[in-house]
Motif scaffolding. Structure first.
Motif, short mmCIF file in Angstrom:
data_model
loop_
_atom_site.label_atom_id
_atom_site.label_comp_id
_atom_site.label_asym_id
_atom_site.label_seq_id
_atom_site.Cartn_x
_atom_site.Cartn_y
_atom_site.Cartn_z
N UNK B 110 96.66 13.02 23.59
CA UNK B 110 97.57 12.69 24.76
C UNK B 110 98.66 11.57 24.48
N UNK B 111 97.95 10.38 23.66
CA UNK B 111 99.21 9.38 23.54
C UNK B 111 100.28 9.74 22.55
N UNK B 546 104.17 9.77 31.86
CA UNK B 546 103.15 10.38 32.38
C UNK B 546 103.56 11.99 32.41
N UNK B 547 104.83 12.53 32.77
CA UNK B 547 105.03 13.96 32.76
C UNK B 547 104.72 14.41 31.18
N UNK B 553 98.88 17.57 27.28
CA UNK B 553 97.73 18.11 27.71
C UNK B 553 97.45 19.43 28.23
N UNK B 554 98.41 20.02 28.94
CA UNK B 554 98.38 21.27 29.50
C UNK B 554 98.56 22.25 28.19
N UNK B 555 99.46 21.92 27.41
CA UNK B 555 99.80 22.73 26.40
C UNK B 555 98.29 22.78 25.28
N UNK B 561 92.22 29.26 26.57
CA UNK B 561 92.29 30.49 27.29
C UNK B 561 92.80 31.62 26.47
N UNK B 562 93.11 31.43 25.03
CA UNK B 562 93.59 32.53 24.57
C UNK B 562 92.42 33.36 23.75
#
Lengths: 347, 571
Positions: B110-111, B546-547, B553-555, B561-562
């Motif tokens: 994430x960083x 933050x965004x 993090x989402x990516x 899920x793949x």
């Protein structure tokens, strides 16, 4: 001479330039003065002006909205670029005959390389647009658009503004580690015009001995002051502090003499693609109408001359002396080098 | 040039060499010309003549050696912390059966989405002696905070922790290719987890690790963000800050490209020395083969009783280096001005900074430009470096030419971004290729910058694959292209995927080159961040951080899920 305008008015260079201008005027026939209506008509045809400057885009948009109420046919494309990289880019683009800017916002220091290379367009600002004589500089190449005052500022949670009487108060040991000092030293370099070099260097030495926290940039300095990192800041702008105060930050600037101030200038480069639109934009900024909008949005304005900003009037009413930076770029640069060298963070 | 008669490979080599020469030599020539031609009052190429004054200035100045010493300490310290953390997490996540692997993986990376200047700001707000969250909180309990973040040690700590997530991606790519049977044999021979790591896993990764270390050491020597923000207040100057101030002077001076270039040539010399060391590693390439024709079965080291202590250690590190700065970022994004967290402060929280970002009229154009620029950078960088890696490791070109091409491709790592930027301005204002002022010039300049690392990473990945796999394909009648497509490419996919992610993120974050080349019509996210920073809009700046972190993090969570056949993605 306006209140507090010191040292910047009469230099040997200015005398020589004035004599040369007088000789030229006597030798050659008077240059034709463009009518404002003709320039405005040509500007409308151009339809656009590209401006390079350093202001916040959100604020600039609001200024442009006001400009467009008077000149709806001229789009303003504002590109945020610091003065140094902008100057360098203009020189490079001019050498390649590909100038992409019409109006460049710059402090005094960056004028010299542009004049040395003869890159700036001259114009009859006073005759055509009635721009005040105090604001047309460098033989009609430059228009001053505002001053930026850099007073002593404080965090009101830590200091009661009325308790501070002079610049020397922050040297008190009880403020050890409680003064933020901007690394480039523009405020102190300008104060040196009033104080002299020896007193200024001694002041910096005592500030450092009092563990001043050195930071880069007036805006980060204001942020750090608001966050309570220190009690005082030397090197941030009154306009910025005013805006932060309006938003609820515990900060204020102090009416303590002398208050150093810089000049912000606007120039039109030779080869600019929309030269008339640039002239209309600059003349509007320097007009009382433009100045009112600029002050409302940025809290900047003129501190000397006939069109004083509210802050300028406040200082004059309080009898506070304003020291404006030198018009001579070489002198200005020498003082900045001396002061930033003494602060010692950028070496 | 070619050992055996393969004209297609030979032509390909010439084309790749030509393109690499073009991309690398342009900034290198500008660097050298600037070092002998430019002075404080003149930009490069503004006046004729050759002068050695810049070199004399640099060599006679005792400060140069102090800067070199500071830079060395800063680079070594940061690299040790960054690579150390990266190896620890990469080994734990890629090679062991640690629980919560997905959480650890996302948290480590994430960083990477947070620009360094925002990350450094978070640390200053956490640890500043006067107003920092940690010292102020400790002071409430009468406990003094023992260290100062405004010091060389503080700079090393911030840079090292910022480096860890970047380095993780690259170390993990190499670790993923290690044949687990080697570690299993070590375990069968009675060696413990620690001994297997030190004696089997790390030695076999030497070229890949060396490439990562060389790259990040150079990054630390060249980086400006942390030394600029922390070092300035700490009174610690390094080579990069000196070069930055020479090229970004205040008070009306033009950039002193002469002295800066003479100093920057020191960086190139350091880079060439490190590249030579790297070349020495590659000479023993066969020793690092980990993917052979003997079968390949992924399995993980069983941690047993070490599971819990290692998990606690990993989570502890992540709380300190990721969660704390991230908390500060979120807190700061909700306040117009920093206020110490308290019940009263909660009343001031608002989402106005996020709303301002959404309402920003240029945001759509900025995002579109950023996507175009970063995808173009990935395509150019990866295509070129994959070809360079294959040609220099596998092709039948003579060894000396292969070495020349590789060294050329690795050289940009020593060229400061500011020099690459000015080289591209000077070049593309004059040559009749109409890309000046567009996102394409930024993409091309970034490709020049990034090609060094991706070439090193892909060279190491090629070395891990035994040549007999391709030889078998060629003997079976497939041509070189089919062999690459069907044999080599699938085996290189993890390393390529990591390089894609890495280049993509670096292209979005890179600032110096973008600042020198952008125009009103080619603004990208990094220049937008810089604008917010310059204008002191800290809440919006932190909101953007933050965004970005949430999007990344989402990516990173998405591949879970793949379907299984897509699991070669960098997770």
């Amino acid at each position: 001479m306006a209140v507090g305008q010191t040292a910047s008015s009469l230099t040997r260079r200015r005398l020589v330039a004035g004599a040369a201008a007088g000789l030229t005027a006597a030798t050659f026939p008077r240059r034709a003065v463009a009518a404002a209506s003709d320039v405005v008509a040509a500007a409308k045809k151009e339809g656009k002006v590209v401006v390079w400057g350093t202001s916040d885009l959100t604020i600039v948009r609001r200024i442009v909205q006001s400009f467009n109420r008077t000149y709806p046919d001229i789009d303003v494309e504002y590109f945020r670029l610091e003065a140094g990289p902008a100057t360098e880019r203009l020189i490079t683009e001019h050498a390649a005959k590909q100038v992409n800017v019409d109006a460049l916002e710059t402090p005094v220091g960056y004028i010299e390389p542009l004049i040395q290379r003869d890159l700036l367009d001259r114009f009859t600002w006073r005759q055509t647009f009635n721009v005040g004589a105090d604001y047309v500089l460098y033989d009609r190449r430059v228009v001053q658009i505002w001053n930026v005052e850099i007073p002593l500022c404080c965090n009101t949670d830590k200091v009661k503004p009325s308790d501070v009487k002079s610049w020397d108060d922050v040297l008190d040991p009880r403020w050890k580690g409680q003064v933020l000092l901007e690394a480039r030293g523009q405020a102190l370099a300008t104060l040196a015009l009033k104080w002299g070099e020896a007193k200024t260097l001694d002041y910096i030495k005592r500030l450092k001995a009092n563990d001043a926290i050195i930071m880069l940039g007036g805006t980060p300095l204001a942020e750090a002051l608001a966050s309570g990192r220190a009690a005082f800041a030397i090197g941030t702008y009154a306009g910025k502090i005013d805006l932060m105060k309006q938003q609820g930050a515990p900060v204020d600037w102090l009416l303590i003499s002398p208050i150093p101030a810089t000049k912000y200038l606007m120039v039109v480069p030779k080869g600019a693609p929309h030269v008339n639109a640039a002239r209309v934009w600059i003349a509007w900024l320097a007009s009382p109408e433009g100045q009112a909008v600029v002050y409302e949005q940025l809290h900047y304005g003129f501190l000397v001359g006939n069109t004083l900003s509210p802050n300028g009037r406040k200082m004059r009413a309080a009898g506070v002396q304003v020291v404006v930076e030198a018009d001579d770029p070489a002198r200005e640069r020498a003082l900045l080098e001396l002061v930033s060298g003494a602060i010692g963070a950028l070496k | 040039m070619v050992r055996a008669g393969r004209p297609v490979v030979s032509l390909l080599f010439i084309a790749v060499l030509g393109l690499t020469v073009y991309l690398v030599l342009v900034p290198l020539v500008v660097l050298i010309v600037a070092s002998v031609n430019a002075t404080g009052a003149h930009l490069p190429f503004e006046r004729p003549g050759i002068f050695i004054a810049n070199y004399l200035t640099v060599l006679r100045d005792g400060g140069t050696y102090r800067l070199l010493l500071n830079s060395t300490i800063f680079a070594v310290g940061s690299t040790v912390i960054g690579i150390g953390m990266a190896v620890f997490f990469a080994w734990l996540i890629e090679r062991t059966n640690i629980i919560m692997r997905r959480v650890l993986f996302v948290a480590v990376l994430v960083p990477m989405a947070i620009p360094n200047m925002i990350y450094a700001t978070s640390w200053l707000q956490l640890l500043d002696a006067h107003a920092g969250l940690v010292p102020v909180t400790l002071a409430k309990f009468g406990i003094p905070f023992p260290v100062s973040i405004l010091s060389l040690g503080g700079m090393i700590f911030i840079q090292g922790t910022a480096l860890a997530s970047n380095a993780y991606l690259l170390v993990a790519g190499a670790l993923r290719n290690v044949d687990p049977t080697l570690e299993e044999q070590s375990a069968i021979a009675g060696k413990g987890v620690w001994q297997t790591l030190c004696r089997v896993t790390l030695p076999i990764l030497r070229p890949a690790l060396f490439a990562v270390i060389v790259f990040f050491a150079m990054v630390c020597i060249e980086t400006f963000d942390v030394p600029g923000m922390v070092g300035l207040s700490a009174g610690v100057q390094v080579l990069s800050t000196r070069i930055y101030w020479l090229t970004h002077p205040e008070g009306g001076q033009l950039p002193d490209y002469g002295t800066a270039s003479a100093l920057a040539l020191l960086l190139v010399i350091i880079a060439l020395m490190l590249i030579t060391l790297y070349e020495a590693q590659l000479k023993r390439g066969r020793r690092y083969v980990t993917i052979t024709a003997r079968g390949y079965r992924p399995s993980r080291i069983k941690l047993g009783p070490l599971q819990l202590p290692l998990l606690v250690l990993a989570l502890g590190l992540l709380v300190i280096t990721v969660a704390l700065p991230l908390f500060m970022l979120v807190w700061r994004s909700l306040l117009r001005f920093y206020v110490y967290p308290s019940p009263a402060a909660f009343g001031r929280l608002s989402f106005s900074a996020y709303r301002a970002l959404v309402d920003e009229p240029t945001m759509i154009a900025v995002l579109r430009n950023t996507v175009l620029m970063s995808v173009a950078t990935v395509v150019v960088t990866l295509s070129l470096s994959a070809l360079v890696a294959w040609l220099t490791v596998r092709s039948p070109i003579t060894a000396s030419w292969r070495r020349r091409l590789r060294m050329l491709a690795l050289t940009p790592q020593g060229i400061p971004s500011v020099v690459i930027g000015i080289a591209f301005v000077l070049t593309y204002l004059r040559v009749p290729i109409p890309i000046y002022g567009t996102v394409w010039i930024i993409a091309l300049a970034l490709s020049t910058k990034f090609i060094a690392y991706t070439t090193a990473a892909l060279t190491a990945a090629h070395l891990q694959i035994a040549p007999e796999l391709e030889e078998a394909s060629l003997m079976a009648g497939a041509d070189e292209f089919a062999t690459y497509r069907r044999v080599l490419f699938p085996l290189l996919t993890p390393a390529l995927a990591n390089c894609v992610v890495w280049v993509l993120i670096q292209a979005i974050r890179e600032l110096v080159i973008a600042l020198m080349l952008y125009s009103p019509s080619s603004q990208v996210l990094s220049t937008q961040v810089w604008g917010l920073w310059q204008n002191g809009v800290m809440d919006q700046l932190c909101a953007l951080g933050v965004v970005s972190a949430l999007v990344l993090a989402g990516l990173l969570s998405l591949p879970a899920l793949l379907p299984r056949r897509w699991r070669w993605l960098p997770v």
